[in-house]
Design a protein around this motif. Structure first.
Motif, mmCIF file in Angstrom:
data_model
loop_
_atom_site.group_PDB
_atom_site.id
_atom_site.type_symbol
_atom_site.label_atom_id
_atom_site.label_comp_id
_atom_site.label_asym_id
_atom_site.label_seq_id
_atom_site.Cartn_x
_atom_site.Cartn_y
_atom_site.Cartn_z
ATOM 1 N N GLY A 234 25.520 52.094 4.759
ATOM 2 C CA GLY A 234 26.479 51.373 3.933
ATOM 3 C C GLY A 234 25.963 50.132 3.244
ATOM 4 O O GLY A 234 26.755 49.365 2.670
ATOM 5 N N TYR A 235 24.644 49.903 3.273
ATOM 6 C CA TYR A 235 24.083 48.738 2.579
ATOM 7 C C TYR A 235 23.748 49.123 1.144
ATOM 8 O O TYR A 235 23.215 50.206 0.884
ATOM 9 N N THR A 236 24.044 48.226 0.229
ATOM 10 C CA THR A 236 23.863 48.546 -1.191
ATOM 11 C C THR A 236 22.396 48.515 -1.608
ATOM 12 O O THR A 236 22.004 49.214 -2.539
ATOM 13 N N THR A 237 21.570 47.695 -0.924
ATOM 14 C CA THR A 237 20.147 47.623 -1.251
ATOM 15 C C THR A 237 19.315 47.599 0.026
ATOM 16 O O THR A 237 19.785 47.169 1.083
ATOM 17 N N GLN A 238 18.058 48.021 -0.096
ATOM 18 C CA GLN A 238 17.149 47.988 1.042
ATOM 19 C C GLN A 238 16.839 46.555 1.450
ATOM 20 O O GLN A 238 16.712 46.246 2.645
ATOM 21 N N SER A 239 16.722 45.670 0.475
ATOM 22 C CA SER A 239 16.386 44.277 0.781
ATOM 23 C C SER A 239 17.494 43.608 1.595
ATOM 24 O O SER A 239 17.222 42.839 2.528
ATOM 25 N N HIS A 240 18.749 43.922 1.273
ATOM 26 C CA HIS A 240 19.865 43.375 2.035
ATOM 27 C C HIS A 240 19.839 43.909 3.465
ATOM 28 O O HIS A 240 20.024 43.167 4.434
ATOM 29 N N PHE A 241 19.588 45.208 3.592
ATOM 30 C CA PHE A 241 19.485 45.819 4.918
ATOM 31 C C PHE A 241 18.376 45.165 5.739
ATOM 32 O O PHE A 241 18.566 44.813 6.913
ATOM 33 N N SER A 242 17.204 44.999 5.128
ATOM 34 C CA SER A 242 16.068 44.408 5.844
ATOM 35 C C SER A 242 16.353 42.964 6.255
ATOM 36 O O SER A 242 15.966 42.524 7.347
ATOM 37 N N LYS A 243 17.050 42.236 5.397
ATOM 38 C CA LYS A 243 17.413 40.856 5.714
ATOM 39 C C LYS A 243 18.341 40.796 6.916
ATOM 40 O O LYS A 243 18.132 39.991 7.843
ATOM 41 N N ILE A 244 19.351 41.631 6.914
ATOM 42 C CA ILE A 244 20.301 41.677 8.040
ATOM 43 C C ILE A 244 19.605 42.153 9.308
ATOM 44 O O ILE A 244 19.833 41.614 10.396
ATOM 45 N N PHE A 245 18.746 43.151 9.177
ATOM 46 C CA PHE A 245 18.012 43.668 10.339
ATOM 47 C C PHE A 245 17.206 42.550 10.993
ATOM 48 O O PHE A 245 17.211 42.412 12.233
ATOM 49 N N LYS A 246 16.528 41.746 10.193
ATOM 50 C CA LYS A 246 15.718 40.655 10.745
ATOM 51 C C LYS A 246 16.597 39.579 11.372
ATOM 52 O O LYS A 246 16.248 39.003 12.413
ATOM 53 N N GLN A 247 17.734 39.298 10.762
ATOM 54 C CA GLN A 247 18.650 38.306 11.338
ATOM 55 C C GLN A 247 19.142 38.738 12.717
ATOM 56 O O GLN A 247 19.226 37.921 13.635
ATOM 57 N N ILE A 248 19.440 40.018 12.857
ATOM 58 C CA ILE A 248 19.980 40.540 14.112
ATOM 59 C C ILE A 248 18.883 40.757 15.154
ATOM 60 O O ILE A 248 19.050 40.433 16.335
ATOM 61 N N SER A 249 17.744 41.298 14.726
ATOM 62 C CA SER A 249 16.699 41.727 15.664
ATOM 63 C C SER A 249 15.535 40.761 15.795
ATOM 64 O O SER A 249 14.717 40.882 16.717
ATOM 65 N N GLY A 250 15.416 39.819 14.860
ATOM 66 C CA GLY A 250 14.298 38.884 14.914
ATOM 67 C C GLY A 250 13.014 39.431 14.340
ATOM 68 O O GLY A 250 11.951 38.812 14.462
ATOM 69 N N MET A 251 13.090 40.623 13.720
ATOM 70 C CA MET A 251 11.903 41.226 13.100
ATOM 71 C C MET A 251 12.349 42.177 12.004
ATOM 72 O O MET A 251 13.516 42.562 11.946
ATOM 73 N N THR A 252 11.430 42.545 11.145
ATOM 74 C CA THR A 252 11.755 43.463 10.065
ATOM 75 C C THR A 252 11.851 44.887 10.612
ATOM 76 O O THR A 252 11.329 45.182 11.693
ATOM 77 N N PRO A 253 12.485 45.796 9.859
ATOM 78 C CA PRO A 253 12.553 47.195 10.307
ATOM 79 C C PRO A 253 11.176 47.816 10.532
ATOM 80 O O PRO A 253 10.966 48.524 11.515
ATOM 81 N N ASN A 254 10.234 47.527 9.635
ATOM 82 C CA ASN A 254 8.894 48.088 9.782
ATOM 83 C C ASN A 254 8.196 47.571 11.039
ATOM 84 O O ASN A 254 7.531 48.330 11.748
ATOM 85 N N THR A 255 8.352 46.281 11.312
ATOM 86 C CA THR A 255 7.741 45.715 12.517
ATOM 87 C C THR A 255 8.361 46.329 13.769
ATOM 88 O O THR A 255 7.656 46.649 14.731
ATOM 89 N N PHE A 256 9.672 46.495 13.756
ATOM 90 C CA PHE A 256 10.352 47.123 14.895
ATOM 91 C C PHE A 256 9.797 48.520 15.140
ATOM 92 O O PHE A 256 9.499 48.893 16.284
#
Length: 264
Positions: A234-256
């Motif tokens: 449900g995210y409109t852009t990948q950059s928004h998703f990656s930003k939220i992912f890092k805020q929640i998880s403390g790392m980027t999706p790729n790093t995870f």
């Protein structure tokens, strides 16, 4: 006896039930002499698992989960050990999924996990990878059940329960606080305050946390790209998703993904 154009008496005769019964008796006798190859999860172990889930006994959940992951599997496909192991794992996944739903794990999420694991099971080709995934699958479900049991102990008001159900049912679609407020027939500001007071986090953060929880499973158990995952959630852009992912998880999706998946 007929159903439509099917004559069951003819079907039964054509299948030679007597011959089939003889073979089943032979296999049963063989199984008694080879308890490891023909072993199934003991019903007692299944009852212990169910009882631990129902009573919320977390220590017993973890103990039984470990026993399940280390129990010798039965032969569910002759002359093909990999297919047999896959069949056993799929049976385990179905069993635990049903138990998880019965104890309160959100149904859509339980089936989401089930589908991911079954697809991952089918994609693997060697025994050790399958055994590793089996342990991960069981312990993952145990963790989800544990978290569900803990959250279910909270005495949320009926309106907060309605909001949580709406979020879970529509997690991968774009909706606003106003949409939810209209659905539960409440004022948006009141709904926002009540939700944060009872749940402990804001309405928006709750949505993001649950989306990212799904994202982590998609990263680990599928080959979907970041664009595909962000769109699916449900995210409109990948950059928004990656930003939220890092805020929640403390790392980027790729790093995870790099930290949790070993290279072949």
């Amino acid at each position: 006896m007929f159903i439509g154009n099917m004559d069951f008496s003819q079907i039964f005769n054509s299948l030679k039930i007597t011959d089939m019964s003889k073979k089943e008796e032979y296999l049963y006798q063989e199984s008694k002499n080879d308890s490891i190859n023909y072993s199934h999860y003991p019903y007692e172990l299944e009852k212990r698992l169910y009882q631990a889930i129902i009573t919320g006994n977390i220590d017993e959940l973890e103990k039984v989960g470990y026993e399940y992951s280390n129990y010798p599997s039965s032969v569910l496909c002759e002359n093909n050990s990999i297919r047999s192991l896959k069949n056993n794992m799929i049976c385990s996944c179905a069993l635990i999924t049903r138990m998880a739903i019965e104890t309160g794990l959100e149904e859509n999420y339980a089936y989401f996990l089930s589908d991911l694991y079954i697809n991952k099971i089918e994609s693997l080709r060697d025994e050790q990878s399958l055994l590793n995934l089996n342990a991960i699958m069981i312990l993952d479900f145990m963790t989800q059940i544990k978290n569900s049991l803990s959250s279910n102990k909270n005495n949320y008001s009926s309106i907060t329960k309605e909001v949580i159900k709406y979020i879970n049912d529509n997690l991968c679609t774009n909706f606003t606080l106003t949409d939810v407020a209209d659905h539960v027939n409440a004022n948006s500001s009141y709904l926002s305050r009540t939700f944060k007071k009872e749940v402990g986090i804001s309405f928006t953060k709750y949505i993001h946390m649950n989306r990212i929880k799904k994202a982590k499973h998609l990263l680990l158990f599928t080959n979907l790209s970041l664009v595909e995952i962000s769109t699916r959630l449900g995210y409109t852009t990948q950059s928004h998703f990656s930003k939220i992912f890092k805020q929640i998880s403390g790392m980027t999706p790729n790093t995870f993904k790099q930290n949790h998946i070993k290279p072949d």
